[in-house]
Write a protein that holds these residues in place. Structure first.
Motif, PDB file in Angstrom:
ATOM      1  N   TYR A  69       8.041   7.788  29.629  1.00 35.70           N
ATOM      2  CA  TYR A  69       8.777   8.309  30.530  1.00 35.70           C
ATOM      3  C   TYR A  69      10.446   8.527  30.142  1.00 35.70           C
ATOM      4  CZ  TYR A  69       5.140   8.159  34.314  1.00 35.70           C
ATOM      5  OH  TYR A  69       4.537   8.413  35.286  1.00 35.70           O
ATOM      6  N   PRO A  99      12.172   3.078  39.242  1.00 39.16           N
ATOM      7  CA  PRO A  99      10.181   2.869  38.743  1.00 39.16           C
ATOM      8  C   PRO A  99      10.292   1.650  39.707  1.00 39.16           C
ATOM      9  CG  PRO A  99      11.983   2.721  36.819  1.00 39.16           C
ATOM     10  CD  PRO A  99      12.459   3.734  37.713  1.00 39.16           C
ATOM     11  N   CYS A 158      13.736   7.501  30.634  1.00 38.54           N
ATOM     12  CA  CYS A 158      14.523   6.604  31.699  1.00 38.54           C
ATOM     13  C   CYS A 158      15.888   6.195  30.990  1.00 38.54           C
ATOM     14  CB  CYS A 158      14.261   5.668  32.007  1.00 38.54           C
ATOM     15  SG  CYS A 158      12.240   5.508  32.460  1.00 38.54           S
ATOM     16  N   VAL A 164       7.835   0.862  33.509  1.00 37.12           N
ATOM     17  CA  VAL A 164       7.500   1.958  33.254  1.00 37.12           C
ATOM     18  C   VAL A 164       6.864   2.513  31.700  1.00 37.12           C
ATOM     19  CG1 VAL A 164       9.375   3.873  33.020  1.00 37.12           C
ATOM     20  CG2 VAL A 164      10.064   2.238  34.323  1.00 37.12           C
ATOM     21  N   CYS A 194      13.635   6.962  36.011  1.00 41.03           N
ATOM     22  CA  CYS A 194      13.805   7.877  34.898  1.00 41.03           C
ATOM     23  C   CYS A 194      12.876   9.463  35.690  1.00 41.03           C
ATOM     24  CB  CYS A 194      11.967   7.259  34.753  1.00 41.03           C
ATOM     25  SG  CYS A 194      12.440   5.390  34.607  1.00 41.03           S
ATOM     26  N   SER A 220       2.751   8.396  42.100  1.00 46.36           N
ATOM     27  CA  SER A 220       3.644   7.364  41.185  1.00 46.36           C
ATOM     28  C   SER A 220       5.326   6.844  42.315  1.00 46.36           C
ATOM     29  CB  SER A 220       4.627   8.228  39.928  1.00 46.36           C
ATOM     30  OG  SER A 220       4.816   9.606  40.688  1.00 46.36           O
TER      31      SER A 220
END
Length: 192
Positions: free
Chosen positions: A157, A149, A159, A153, A169, A49
């Motif tokens: 997630y 991110p 955020c 996204v 996030c 990620s």
């Protein structure tokens, strides 16, 4: 001529360097199954990620696109990486040597996942340095490193937008991992 102050290394605190190796090995053995489960195992190189090339169970050193690995390579890399991370935790917080093996193991897991810099400034390290083992374990729960991110996204997630409009996030897997680190850490604390 003034002499420079002597630096105290973790080996001199317990008297025998081999003893430290045994304490680290015990922590790695205890943490290894949980770390393997949290990281997962992927036998081909991929970008995580954070866009870092990764293979196996979080191994990043020397990974290139197109690389593949065997189960034996993955197992060896994970053990070596977790040993290095646990050693870093002990170097940063030598007090871990007198604490529960479960805390040492989870400190190594945390560094493997989040990096030594995040451990250094964490409430877990601060509580461990003060020999507050239970508080160090409990601190895993709320310590989530947020990321910025790149691109779209996923909805799962969590955020939030900073006051300057920057989006940060936390992946749900990270929240779950910190909770597992907390639980596994507390399992080795007397009276938990």
């Amino acid at each position: 001529m003034a002499s420079e102050p002597r630096k105290l290394n973790p080996a001199s605190k317990v008297g025998v360097g081999a003893g430290i190796g045994a304490l680290i090995a015990a922590a790695v053995t205890l943490a290894l199954p949980g770390t393997r489960a949290a990281e997962g195992t992927v036998y081909h190189a991929y970008q995580d990620s954070g866009s870092v090339w990764t293979i196996c169970s979080g191994h990043t050193r020397g990974v290139r696109p197109g690389m593949t690995a065997t189960k034996a390579q993955c197992d060896a890399w994970l053990k070596a990486d977790l040993t290095e991370a646990t050693s870093e935790a002990v170097a940063i917080t030598p007090e871990l040597l007198s604490g529960p093996v479960s805390l040492r193991g989870q400190a190594g897991d945390f560094i493997l996942n989040g990096g030594a810099g995040h451990w250094r400034g964490s409430p877990m390290a601060r509580e461990a340095a003060a020999h507050r083992w239970r508080a160090a374990c409990e601190a895993f729960r709320g310590y989530i490193v947020l990321f910025r991110p790149r691109g779209a996204v996923p909805k799962r997630y969590a955020c939030k937008r900073s006051t300057k409009g920057v989006v940060y996030c936390a992946a749900p897997g990270l929240v779950n991992r910190r909770e597992k680190e907390r639980r596994d850490c507390l399992a080795g604390v007397a009276g938990a």
